[in-house]
Design a protein around this motif. Structure first.
Motif: not given
Length: 184
Positions: A23-30, A174-178
């Motif tokens: 989740l962190t890797e994806e959240a950093v990108r978003v 933006l958490a909805g994208r993760l």
């Protein structure tokens, strides 16, 4: 940008650590694409409610240059009282990075973790903006009694802190994208 994800005195949470890394890797990108600023080096530490205050205050003391034992014990006691209600905390570090301490006891599922993670990553992005890191460190030094600010400066810091919080809460969508469940 470097990303380091680890645990502190947290045993039996290997699957939580794997989920946090993903989740962190994806959240950093978003967040990097959606929020103004540059993502600094990140250290994400997962810990329990019991050790949350210990990790976050140690980082604050190092950043603020607080060496007074009495002040340290006072701030640790205050942080322990708040640890039960605190989900996560972003602390600027001396090396230019940001430490994000996450209380895993506050996150029963991926959706709440994603929401908290996005919020704290927005705070991390804010530290890369002009003057914000210095302002945060000055606020830490004032709170720990290392270097006092005038009332006017203190009120200005509080006002800017509220604006930063408002921006972070505004970006939680933006958490909805993760995790799709976080959008609800």
């Amino acid at each position: 940008m470097k990303l380091d994800i680890s645990t502190h005195k947290l045993f039996g949470y290997r699957s939580t650590l794997r989920t946090a890394k993903r989740l962190t890797e994806e959240a950093v990108r978003v967040v990097d694409r959606s929020v103004a600023g540059r993502m600094p080096d990140l250290r994400v530490v997962l810990t329990s409610e019991r050790n949350f205050a210990e990790v976050s205050t140690a980082a604050e003391w190092e950043t603020a240059g607080c060496t007074d034992k009495r002040t340290q014990s006072r701030s640790l006691r205050a942080a322990k009282k708040l640890a039960r209600e605190t989900a996560a905390r972003a602390v600027p570090l001396n090396d230019g990075g940001v430490l994000i301490v996450v209380n895993v006891d506050q996150h029963p599922n991926e959706a709440t973790f994603a929401l908290t993670l996005v919020h704290e990553l927005v705070h991390a992005m804010q530290t890369s903006r002009k003057g914000v890191r210095e302002r945060l460190i000055a606020g830490l030094r004032h709170d720990l009694g290392v270097e006092r600010l005038s009332r006017r400066q203190s009120r200005e810091l509080d006002r800017l802190f509220e604006a930063d919080e408002k921006e972070a809460y505004g970006a939680e969508h933006l958490a909805g994208r993760l995790v799709p469940a976080a959008a609800a």
